[in-house]
Design a protein around this motif. Structure first.
Motif, PDB file in Angstrom:
ATOM      1  N   THR A 152       0.836  -1.199   0.000  1.00 12.06           N
ATOM      2  CA  THR A 152       0.000   0.000   0.000  1.00 12.06           C
ATOM      3  C   THR A 152       0.872   1.252   0.000  1.00 12.06           C
ATOM      4  N   LEU A 153       1.939   1.240   0.799  1.00 11.96           N
ATOM      5  CA  LEU A 153       2.856   2.378   0.814  1.00 11.96           C
ATOM      6  C   LEU A 153       3.534   2.548  -0.540  1.00 11.96           C
ATOM      7  N   GLU A 159       1.638   6.904  -6.681  1.00 10.85           N
ATOM      8  CA  GLU A 159       0.648   7.945  -6.952  1.00 10.85           C
ATOM      9  C   GLU A 159       1.131   9.323  -6.527  1.00 10.85           C
ATOM     10  N   GLY A 160       2.336   9.410  -5.987  1.00  6.16           N
ATOM     11  CA  GLY A 160       2.900  10.703  -5.612  1.00  6.16           C
ATOM     12  C   GLY A 160       2.380  11.251  -4.305  1.00  6.16           C
ATOM     13  N   LEU A 161       1.833  10.393  -3.456  1.00  5.56           N
ATOM     14  CA  LEU A 161       1.270  10.848  -2.187  1.00  5.56           C
ATOM     15  C   LEU A 161       2.294  10.803  -1.053  1.00  5.56           C
ATOM     16  N   ALA A 182       3.118  12.616   6.193  1.00  5.03           N
ATOM     17  CA  ALA A 182       2.279  12.526   4.992  1.00  5.03           C
ATOM     18  C   ALA A 182       1.569  11.181   4.931  1.00  5.03           C
ATOM     19  N   ALA A 183       2.284  10.114   5.298  1.00  2.00           N
ATOM     20  CA  ALA A 183       1.678   8.785   5.268  1.00  2.00           C
ATOM     21  C   ALA A 183       0.516   8.690   6.252  1.00  2.00           C
ATOM     22  N   ARG A 184       0.643   9.304   7.421  1.00  4.58           N
ATOM     23  CA  ARG A 184      -0.433   9.298   8.409  1.00  4.58           C
ATOM     24  C   ARG A 184      -1.668  10.006   7.861  1.00  4.58           C
ATOM     25  N   ILE A 185      -1.451  11.126   7.187  1.00  5.83           N
ATOM     26  CA  ILE A 185      -2.574  11.879   6.628  1.00  5.83           C
ATOM     27  C   ILE A 185      -3.260  11.065   5.534  1.00  5.83           C
ATOM     28  N   VAL A 186      -2.473  10.459   4.656  1.00  9.87           N
ATOM     29  CA  VAL A 186      -3.047   9.651   3.577  1.00  9.87           C
ATOM     30  C   VAL A 186      -3.840   8.476   4.159  1.00  9.87           C
ATOM     31  N   ALA A 198      -8.734  13.086  -4.590  1.00 12.47           N
ATOM     32  CA  ALA A 198      -9.131  13.970  -3.492  1.00 12.47           C
ATOM     33  C   ALA A 198      -8.047  14.029  -2.421  1.00 12.47           C
ATOM     34  N   VAL A 199      -7.423  12.885  -2.127  1.00 16.19           N
ATOM     35  CA  VAL A 199      -6.337  12.869  -1.144  1.00 16.19           C
ATOM     36  C   VAL A 199      -5.188  13.732  -1.628  1.00 16.19           C
TER      37      VAL A 199
END
Length: 254
Positions: A152-153, A159-161, A182-186, A198-199
């Motif tokens: 998932t990471l 996806e550039g997140l 950033a990972a926590r927010i996603v 949207a994310v």
């Protein structure tokens, strides 16, 4: 198909056709807009009288009013497509199509409310981050902390997140403070049901000057827009009902 009566009842039982100017006045469109919307198929072509003038009915007025509400709710292109479905489908199909618009708006509202809750959770939760500026986490450690799979990471990275701060010579990923945050927010937003686009937009707003406050404003703004679209659909209710029931009436042409 829609049955379009040749004449319209006016006054003391007298039946006369409606002129383009009459339809424009009743639908709150200009004469040119009525002609343009007829050309686009929002309303069926009006029959022509012997002198060449168009002859409209109240059914055309209802269709134009219904289009205004639908366009406000789902946009002009989708509104034209939906009106075409209402014109050719059965009563049950038409009712189902309109219900789907209401359901879609409700779903958008629920998604936005979930994002608001996720944002509040992000701001209120303790940070699961390295203790020191120079500390990093491996992909396995970060995945365990977020309760997601390492794959998932990797997908979020694609996806550039979320991006690791560095990759070792053995291609092992290392995540620093910013990447972990950033990972926590996603993870919170995805858990709230938000899609990748949207994310990405919310992440971008978090990095802007306004930070989380700007994100809250954007989400509140989105809720306001959904409310306006919902009211537009509600206002079109009576005219949509007229369009749907006219679809069940047999044509009187010929």
């Amino acid at each position: 198909m829609w049955g379009w009566p040749v004449n319209e009842t006016v006054g003391e039982g007298r039946r006369v056709p409606l002129r383009t100017a009459d339809v424009a006045r009743e639908s709150d469109y200009s004469v040119q807009q009525v002609r343009d919307l007829e050309r686009l198929g929002v309303i069926p072509p009006a029959p022509r009288s012997s002198n060449g003038y168009r002859s409209y009915t109240s059914a055309h007025v209802h269709a134009l009013r219904a289009y205004r509400g639908l366009a406000g709710a789902v946009g002009p292109v989708a509104a034209r497509q939906l009106l075409a479905e209402l014109r050719t489908g059965t009563l049950a199909e038409a009712a189902s199509a309109i219900s789907a618009v209401h359901v879609g708006l409700a779903r958008e509202r629920d998604e936005t409310l979930r994002a608001q809750r996720a944002l509040r959770a992000i701001e209120g939760e303790p940070r699961a981050e390295p203790e020191h500026e120079n500390d990093t986490m491996t992909i396995t450690q970060l995945a365990a902390a977020l309760d997601v799979r390492p794959s998932t990471l990797r997908f979020w990275e694609q996806e550039g997140l979320v991006a690791p701060e560095r990759v070792t010579s053995l291609r092992a990923r290392r995540y620093g403070l910013a990447a972990v945050r950033a990972a926590r927010i996603v993870a919170a937003l995805r858990g709230a049901g938000y899609g990748i686009p949207a994310v990405r937009a919310i992440l971008g707003s978090l990095h802007e000057v306004g930070g989380p406050g700007e994100t809250r404003r954007l989400l509140h703004q989105r809720l306001d827009r959904i409310a306006v679209r919902t009211v537009a659909l509600l206002r079109a209710g009576t005219d949509l009902a007229a369009v749907v029931t006219s679809a069940e009436e047999p044509s009187t042409d010929g």
